[in-house]
Design an enzyme around this catalytic site. Structure first.
Site, PDB file in Angstrom:
ATOM      1  N   CYS A 215       0.838  -1.204   0.000  1.00 47.91           N
ATOM      2  CA  CYS A 215       0.000   0.000   0.000  1.00 47.91           C
ATOM      3  C   CYS A 215       0.873   1.254   0.000  1.00 47.91           C
ATOM      4  O   CYS A 215       0.489   2.285  -0.555  1.00 47.91           O
ATOM      5  CB  CYS A 215      -0.966  -0.010   1.175  1.00 47.91           C
ATOM      6  SG  CYS A 215      -0.157  -0.062   2.772  1.00 47.91           S
ATOM      7  N   THR A 216       2.065   1.177   0.609  1.00 48.33           N
ATOM      8  CA  THR A 216       2.979   2.319   0.552  1.00 48.33           C
ATOM      9  C   THR A 216       3.388   2.575  -0.897  1.00 48.33           C
ATOM     10  O   THR A 216       3.375   3.715  -1.369  1.00 48.33           O
ATOM     11  CB  THR A 216       4.231   2.052   1.407  1.00 48.33           C
ATOM     12  OG1 THR A 216       3.835   1.864   2.752  1.00 48.33           O
ATOM     13  CG2 THR A 216       5.219   3.205   1.323  1.00 48.33           C
TER      14      THR A 216
END
Ligand SMILES: [Zn+2]
Lengths: 448, 574
Positions: A215-216
């Protein structure tokens, strides 16, 4: 006050007439104050070395040094195995290769060079993967010296050599000497398979780098590396600019670099360069000739001492030497102890904390990051097979289990087996300990 | 001139040059600046004895691309050379060793120039040192005639050239570095785990504004916002609240752990993950960010030292005028001018200039970049203040701004390897100390002193070989009871066993270590071993012994043959 020194005329060490191996014989033919009982200085004992077979795994930075050192240590029968071809970035340290050799087999060029340079040594190249060779091949050697840059290959040869040991046949025990470097640092170690701590026992000393959460990469990149990983993992998948990604193809790296740079600009992130892109994608470890020289020589010195008994070698007591030259010079040697729950040389199950609310897929993913496991493609069984990576039919059959929760598949205190054929005969026995309460087989929530 | 169109998108690509491709794996360690320093270097090797260790060292310097090397060696290649030296071949037999090695080493890297000496019979070292060429560094191998050592050290001290001497025989070896005066290093490349000071106890207005903008109304923020407040802002927020309640910042360990609990209590736990990553990061960072940084001892040493008022001991008697002049030269070098300015900055602010980097932390991209810019701006402001002080120095006006910035960025990690100004120690004293501490070491399973190896090898510095009794007799001139010390006797026996011949493995290993040190000295990056004998061409034990005494367990001498408990005692077991 000056030091005590003796002074004489022109300085050249004494040598027996026409003897190429005068200096080696000084120690092979004469015991020293630390030489053990097993040392034999006779002509026959020294000539035994002519028939010892040594296998060198890897013909890269360490491998080139190892081949040179073994040839000049009196070993006559050497084999070398490496599947790689020579790249221009090898030339700053792999000194058996020239610019004109780029593209040729490392094993073949290295073998030819050392054979030509050192008279009387025979070097047999094998231009293939270590996994392509069977037990009979490995059985012929007396000592194995590794100069590898891959953890997987080390684990494979380690488990293969441990499994080769047959208590009835003392020749089946092959000392494994392993070196590794990174920048100004390195380590060398000696393993007597089944007797002393093996590579797998020591795995947690070399923890893998923590992966950046997906997700980063997808939504909140902050570092230039995040942009490169995004291009590598997400953009490539979406756009498929070339059929398969070849890390050594500059065109492919350039594509990733452009993508990463554009993403970095979008988020105002500084620092994406071609060099960084290549470094992240290929997981490049800095490497220099001098560190390779130190570690390779330390490995070959151990091989020499094991073969000749001229002085005590590493192995039975101290078996691991660590070196760093970043801040002054620091090295220490210690004994790494064998583990009873080692998945290769032990037989006890080790405890593993498992969140019963994890799916089997999440559990499998977590095994890649655990320092003592580092399993990328594990197959799992409990009282029945839970998931098999291959053959395809079995994979398909067990695939539905991946979305089930661990609590559904196994009970607290159950023993599970985890294997990964790409690492050879590595067989993890785990005793499951639930880390929290099982909330039941509900539909998986989307996390982050 | 052709027109250049600069387009914002797509960005300008920089693909690697051929040199960058070839040196990729080392440029990641010392960057273009280090590479340039190597390429500007000319290294002289005076080869002697069985002749392999110096060539192995050079190999590790030719490969990464030093500019030029010269090998001085009059020996003629014989059979024994071919058994120990990889850079000789069958056709080298009977030829000049220096010439043969030069040619085979040069093959390794076409970018490196190589030369040998003598070109003609009868040429002497005086000719070599009398010529115009200047060496960046000189290496010589032992055993060697004393008059050559004299010549080398005279030449090196006159031209301020670092000298490395290397002795490898059988299973033993050592090398020594003599640096010409103090050796300052800015780019020490501290470990990645070394802490960066984030100044959370002494924040500046921009950082506080940033924190306020992110933590305003923190209770009512959305899950996304709350879970992405960077930990720097979280800590500053909770530090502010702590100060409001307690009147001061958490100072004791007890207060800090209580503070840590407050931070942890701020995390929302009613989510599927049962917590928030940014709060986890904040909790983990509490202890290292709530202590005022102390001045690192190596920086303090730089601050406490001023080259112009160096205490001059007995060594000054040799060339006093030269010494004064050199102190002045050193005082006006950019390192000491910038160091002086940073010291003033430190005295005024109680802190070193800010490094300006921010570790990665959970945050939205824009917020993180903003935070980075706040730190960068502050670092630039600090560096500008240092630059201003530098400019007030009589010799400070030409120092490049970039050099000041690099210095400020590395200020917490700068180091000087200092020359010594005390008289040489007495060998008998050193021996007593070493053997005394060995008695304690044996009890505590600490490594034993490598002094016996050094002193035994050293006794053969100028002879081809020696028996153990010859070695012990030589040692007894300074250590009267040498022959009754079992460790000395064993070391002497092991040295005698080698009969002055090298083992290739030990020479390859030593050559690797020596080459690492040469690279560190030439690039002025990373930290060379601390062995600092200034202008001392006499064979002086003191510097070497200082290393042994201060760095127990560190190994500048290889007991390669005896990895057992006798020489390299382990200090740890896993
Ligand atoms: Zn094991």
């Amino acid at each position: 006050m000056s030091q005590p020194v003796m002074v004489s005329g022109p300085i050249s060490p004494p040598k027996s007439k026409n003897s190429r191996w005068t200096y080696l014989d000084n120690v092979r033919r004469h015991p020293g104050p630390f030489t053990g009982e097993t040392f034999n200085s006779s002509e026959e004992a020294v000539s035994l070395m002519d028939n010892l077979k040594v296998l060198v795994i890897g013909a890269g930075g360490l491998g080139c040094e190892i081949l040179k050192n073994l040839a000049l240590s009196g070993f006559k029968q050497i084999h070398v195995i490496d599947m790689d071809t020579i790249d221009v970035s090898n030339l700053n340290r792999q000194f058996l290769f020239r610019a004109s050799d780029v593209g040729s087999s490392k094993a073949e060029v290295a073998a030819r060079f050392v054979e030509k340079r050192v008279r009387g040594v025979s070097i047999t190249p094998h231009n293939c993967k270590i996994q392509d060779k069977d037990d009979d091949f490995y059985m012929q050697f007396n000592i194995i010296v590794c100069g590898l840059d891959s953890v997987e290959a080390r684990r494979w040869i380690n488990s293969t050599l441990v499994n080769l040991v047959d208590d009835e046949n003392e020749d089946s025990l092959k000392p494994l000497i392993d070196g590794g470097t990174e920048g100004f640092k390195g380590q060398s170690r000696v393993v007597f398979p089944t007797i002393t701590s093996c590579i797998e026992c020591q795995l947690d000393m070399h923890a893998p780098r923590a992966a950046v959460p997906l997700c980063t990469l997808a939504t909140i990149p902050r570092q230039p590396e995040h942009c490169v990983e995004w291009a590598h993992i997400i953009a490539w998948e979406q756009e498929n600019p070339f059929p398969t990604l070849d890390n050594d193809d500059p065109e492919h790296i350039t594509w990733l670099y452009k993508k990463a740079l554009a993403r970095a600009q979008e988020f105002n992130i500084q620092g994406v360069t071609y060099s960084l892109t290549q470094g992240v994608v290929k997981n490049i470890i800095p490497a220099i000739a001098s560190t390779n020289a130190i570690i390779a020589a330390s490995c070959c010195n151990e091989a020499f001492k094991i073969a000749t008994q001229t002085n005590p070698s590493l192995g039975m007591a101290e078996n691991y030497m660590y070196y760093t030259g970043n801040d002054g010079i620091y090295s220490y040697t210690f004994e790494h102890l064998k583990k009873d729950d080692c998945p290769v040389c032990g037989n006890l199950a080790r405890d593993i904390e498992v969140d019963p609310n994890f799916t089997l897929q999440e559990f499998i993913d977590s095994l890649a990051e655990r320092a003592e496991a580092q399993l990328k493609k594990p197959s799992i069984r409990a009282d029945r097979t839970l998931y098999m990576q291959s053959p395809p039919s079995l994979e398909e059959q067990t695939r539905p289990n991946l979305v089930k929760k661990m609590g559904e598949l196994v009970g607290n205190g159950d023993e599970i087996g985890v294997t990964d054929p790409s690492l050879g005969a590595v067989n993890f026995k785990y005793k499951v300990k639930f880390s929290r309460e099982f909330r039941g087989a509900v539909v998986k929530e989307n996390i982050d | 001139m052709t027109d250049i169109i600069i387009d914002q998108t797509p960005p300008i690509l920089h693909n690697p040059s051929d040199k960058e491709k070839k040196y990729d794996r080392q440029l990641r360690l010392w960057a273009a600046s280090g590479q340039q320093a190597l390429e500007d270097a000319h290294i002289l090797l005076l080869n002697s004895g069985s002749g392999a260790v110096g060539i192995e060292t050079l190999k590790n310097l030719v490969l990464p691309g030093i500019g030029k090397f010269t090998i001085a060696d009059e020996a003629i290649v014989d059979e024994a050379d071919l058994g120990v030296n990889f850079f000789l071949e069958e056709s080298s037999l009977g030829k000049l060793r220096s010439e043969c090695c030069t040619k085979l080493l040069q093959e390794l890297n076409p970018d490196v120039k190589g030369d040998w000496f003598p070109h003609e019979q009868g040429e002497t070292l005086e000719h070599l040192f009398g010529s115009e060429q200047r060496f960046t560094l000189i290496m010589y191998t032992l055993p060697i005639e004393p008059k050559k050592v004299d010549l080398i050290h005279k030449h090196a001290s006159k031209h301020k050239i670092p000298v490395i001497s290397i002795h490898s025989a059988g299973f033993y070896s050592y090398f020594r570095i003599r640096l010409p005066g103090n050796f300052p290093i800015v780019e020490t490349h501290p470990d990645s785990t070394a802490t960066t000071d984030l100044r959370l106890l002494t924040p500046w207005p921009e950082l506080l504004q940033f924190t306020e903008s992110l933590t305003e109304n923190i209770e009512n923020q959305s899950a996304l916002e709350h879970g992405h407040i960077p930990y720097v802002a979280l800590l500053l927020h909770y530090l502010g609240k702590w100060k409001d309640i307690h009147g001061s910042l958490p100072a004791t360990y007890k207060e800090k752990t209580a503070f840590r609990d407050t931070v942890a209590a701020g995390a929302r736990r009613d989510n599927p993950e049962g917590g928030e990553e940014n709060f986890d990061e904040a909790v983990a960072a509490v202890l290292k960010t709530t202590s005022l940084p102390t001045l690192p001892s190596s920086v303090k040493e730089v601050f406490d030292y001023s080259p112009s008022d160096v205490r001059i001991g007995t060594q000054i008697t040799r060339e006093p005028m030269l010494m004064d002049y050199q102190n002045q030269m050193e005082a006006s070098s950019s390192f000491w001018i910038i160091a002086g300015a940073v010291k003033q900055f430190y005295t005024k602010h109680g802190a070193l200039p800010l490094a300006g980097s921010v570790p990665d932390m959970k945050a939205q991209s824009t917020v993180y970049v903003k935070l980075q810019n706040i730190y960068k701006a502050k670092a630039r402001q600090d560096a500008a203040e240092v630059l201003k002080i530098v400019r007030t120095h009589p010799s400070g006006k030409d120092i490049p701004e970039a050099e000041v910035e690099t210095f400020c960025k590395n200020a917490a990690f700068i180091k000087v390897i200092r020359g010594t100004d005390t008289a040489p120690l007495n060998i008998q004293d050193i021996a007593n100390k070493e053997f005394d501490s060995d008695e304690n070491a044996a009890l505590a399973s600490m490594p034993l002193s490598l002094f016996p190896i050094y002193i035994s090898l050293n006794a053969t510095s100028h002879v081809a070989f020696a028996s153990s009794s010859d070695i012990l007799t030589a040692i007894s001139k300074s250590i009267p009871n040498a022959a009754s010390n079992s460790r000395l006797v064993q070391a002497a026996e092991e040295v005698a066993r080698a009969k002055g011949g090298e083992l290739h493995n030990i020479s390859a290993l030593t050559g690797g270590m020596a080459a690492q040190e040469v690279i560190k000295i030439i690039t002025k990056q990373y930290i060379p071993i601390d062995n600092t004998c200034v202008f001392d061409e006499l064979l002086d034990l003191e510097a070497v012994m200082r290393r042994i005494l201060e760095m127990k367990g560190r190994e500048s001498y290889i007991g390669g043959g005896v990895a057992g408990p006798d020489i390299l005692r382990s200090t740890a077991s896993a």
